[in-house]
Design a protein around this motif. Structure first.
Motif, PDB file in Angstrom:
ATOM      1  N   PHE A 232       0.800  -1.223   0.000  1.00 21.62           N
ATOM      2  CA  PHE A 232       0.000   0.000   0.000  1.00 21.62           C
ATOM      3  C   PHE A 232       0.834   1.275   0.000  1.00 21.62           C
ATOM      4  N   GLY A 233       2.103   1.184  -0.331  1.00 19.26           N
ATOM      5  CA  GLY A 233       2.905   2.394  -0.485  1.00 19.26           C
ATOM      6  C   GLY A 233       4.182   2.347   0.323  1.00 19.26           C
ATOM      7  N   GLU A 234       5.006   3.364   0.083  1.00 22.16           N
ATOM      8  CA  GLU A 234       6.312   3.413   0.723  1.00 22.16           C
ATOM      9  C   GLU A 234       6.144   3.435   2.236  1.00 22.16           C
ATOM     10  N   LYS A 251       9.083  -3.484  16.809  1.00 24.23           N
ATOM     11  CA  LYS A 251       9.168  -3.234  15.372  1.00 24.23           C
ATOM     12  C   LYS A 251       7.955  -2.412  14.961  1.00 24.23           C
ATOM     13  N   PHE A 252       8.172  -1.419  14.131  1.00 27.45           N
ATOM     14  CA  PHE A 252       7.031  -0.631  13.667  1.00 27.45           C
ATOM     15  C   PHE A 252       7.297  -0.072  12.274  1.00 27.45           C
ATOM     16  N   GLY A 253       6.227   0.410  11.655  1.00 28.94           N
ATOM     17  CA  GLY A 253       6.345   1.057  10.353  1.00 28.94           C
ATOM     18  C   GLY A 253       5.800   2.476  10.441  1.00 28.94           C
ATOM     19  N   ILE A 254       6.364   3.349   9.629  1.00 28.21           N
ATOM     20  CA  ILE A 254       5.819   4.712   9.516  1.00 28.21           C
ATOM     21  C   ILE A 254       6.019   5.167   8.071  1.00 28.21           C
ATOM     22  N   ARG A 255       4.962   5.713   7.470  1.00 27.39           N
ATOM     23  CA  ARG A 255       5.072   6.149   6.077  1.00 27.39           C
ATOM     24  C   ARG A 255       5.789   7.500   6.011  1.00 27.39           C
ATOM     25  N   PRO A 256       6.588   7.713   4.932  1.00 24.66           N
ATOM     26  CA  PRO A 256       7.381   8.947   4.830  1.00 24.66           C
ATOM     27  C   PRO A 256       6.533  10.207   4.946  1.00 24.66           C
ATOM     28  N   GLN A 257       5.298  10.152   4.425  1.00 23.78           N
ATOM     29  CA  GLN A 257       4.455  11.355   4.442  1.00 23.78           C
ATOM     30  C   GLN A 257       3.790  11.556   5.799  1.00 23.78           C
ATOM     31  N   HIS A 258       3.953  10.595   6.711  1.00 28.15           N
ATOM     32  CA  HIS A 258       3.331  10.732   8.031  1.00 28.15           C
ATOM     33  C   HIS A 258       4.302  11.244   9.089  1.00 28.15           C
ATOM     34  N   ILE A 259       5.583  11.273   8.738  1.00 27.93           N
ATOM     35  CA  ILE A 259       6.560  11.858   9.671  1.00 27.93           C
ATOM     36  C   ILE A 259       6.382  13.376   9.609  1.00 27.93           C
ATOM     37  N   ILE A 260       6.413  14.030  10.765  1.00 25.67           N
ATOM     38  CA  ILE A 260       6.209  15.490  10.769  1.00 25.67           C
ATOM     39  C   ILE A 260       7.401  16.190  11.441  1.00 25.67           C
ATOM     40  N   PRO A 261       7.641  17.462  11.070  1.00 26.28           N
ATOM     41  CA  PRO A 261       8.643  18.219  11.806  1.00 26.28           C
ATOM     42  C   PRO A 261       8.158  18.312  13.254  1.00 26.28           C
ATOM     43  N   GLY A 262       9.050  18.156  14.198  1.00 26.10           N
ATOM     44  CA  GLY A 262       8.612  18.156  15.594  1.00 26.10           C
ATOM     45  C   GLY A 262       9.800  18.183  16.508  1.00 26.10           C
TER      46      GLY A 262
END
Ligand code: ADP
Ligand code: MG
Length: 320
Positions: A232-234, A251-262
């Motif tokens: 379902f995507g990168e 173990k976990f996954g995070i999509r590149p577009q879901h990471i936010i500046p913080g």
């Protein structure tokens, strides 16, 4: 009930399981996508539902009637199932009107002209298949199948022969046509964008096994494992000690577009590339590489701080 498959299995040769123990059910009028890579068993499953192939085990019920189990197997033409092939398979020597009329019942619920209007081709009944574009031919193929008023419509890779430029509009048209007749439909695809645009429910197949079933959004947000997450995507997959520090999970996954500046984690920019919609950054976080989609550019070796929104973290701890 629309369609129900129970424990469908099929092998070719000794240890080659094309399908193992497939179970799913759909309501009448639902549109289901069978999603999987080449060789995952999609076409075999479609052929078993249509009756061109027999399962080794299992049963299929369509509209409350058993069409296949250990004892019986209805012939394909007795199943009242419509098929749409990837290459449309229209009769080249018949005009569009006659193509559509081919399978029509004696007292059809819609006339040929009504079908032409429904698929957006009014007044084109006298044309021949070769005089239509690919997208138009496909709509005729669907009208021809639906005109026989099937209990179930099966479509094998219906979108894969279409140019990208028309693909997204064709998806919407086909979904609307199927919906307006309230026909239960199963289509095969290897493209998640087809699932997002058309399907109520998606079934992910891999090596003949059903990995996950759900609506497209659910599969995107809560994939059951890294394989489904990647389809379902990168996605960044993080495991080990660093994963525990970042999320509390093994173990976990995070999509590149879901990471936010913080303010949570400091990273170093390894590279930054313009990708049209965003900048694709490669980050180093304590030795782990992460992809991050940013609105703004950064320079190599710049230090930036990021956060992972809790609700966007895909829990993969059962895989570690
Ligand atoms: P998909 O449509 O997802 O690409 P298929 O259903 O065509 O996958 O094939 C699933 C698996 O079953 C593949 O490994 C394929 O080689 C095998 N297979 C399918 N049909 C046959 C057949 N008639 N004889 C032998 N192997 C087959
Ligand atoms: Mg196939």
């Amino acid at each position: 009930m629309g369609l129900e498959l129970k424990n469908i299995s099929r092998s070719f040769g000794k240890n080659r399981f094309a399908l193992s123990g497939i179970n799913f059910s759909m309501q009448k009028g639902e549109i289901l996508a069978l999603l999987g890579e080449s060789g995952s068993g999609k076409s075999t499953l479609l052929r078993i539902i249509a009756g061109f192939e027999l399962p080794d085990k299992g049963s299929i019920n369509l509209s409350g009637k058993t069409i296949c189990d250990e004892k019986i197997s209805l012939h394909p033409e007795k199943r009242n199932i419509g098929l749409v092939f990837q290459d449309y398979a229209l009769f080249p020597h018949l005009n569009i009107e006659k193509n559509i009329a081919f399978g029509q019942k004696k007292n059809p619920s819609r006339t040929t002209n009504e079908w032409l209007a429904l698929v957006g081709l009014p007044g084109m009944g006298k044309r021949y298949p070769h005089e239509l574009s690919g997208g138009q031919q496909q709509r005729v193929a669907i009208a021809r199948s639906l005109a026989a008023e099937p209990e179930l419509l099966l479509l094998d890779e219906p979108f894969s022969n279409l140019d990208d430029s028309i693909r997204s509009s064709v998806r919407g048209e086909i979904r609307d046509i199927i919906r307006s007749t309230n026909t239960t439909a199963v289509f095969v695809t290897h493209d998640t964008r087809d699932c997002m645009a058309v399907a109520d429910k998606v079934i992910v197949l891999s090596n003949g096994k059903l990995l996950q079933e759900g609506d497209p959004k659910q599969l995107y947000i809560q994939p059951c494992n890294s394989y489904v997450a990647r389809i379902f995507g990168e996605v960044n997959i993080v495991e080990g000690e660093i994963a525990r520090q970042l999320s509390g999970l093994k173990k976990f996954g995070i999509r590149p577009q879901h990471i936010i500046p913080g303010n949570d984690f400091s990273c170093t920019v390894l590279s930054c590339r313009f990708d049209g919609d965003h900048y694709d950054l490669e980050l180093d976080l304590n030795g782990s590489k992460l992809h991050f989609h940013s609105d703004q550019p950064y320079t190599k070796d710049e230090v930036i701080r990021i956060s992972f929104p809790k609700d966007k973290i895909i829990d993969l701890s059962h895989e570690s």
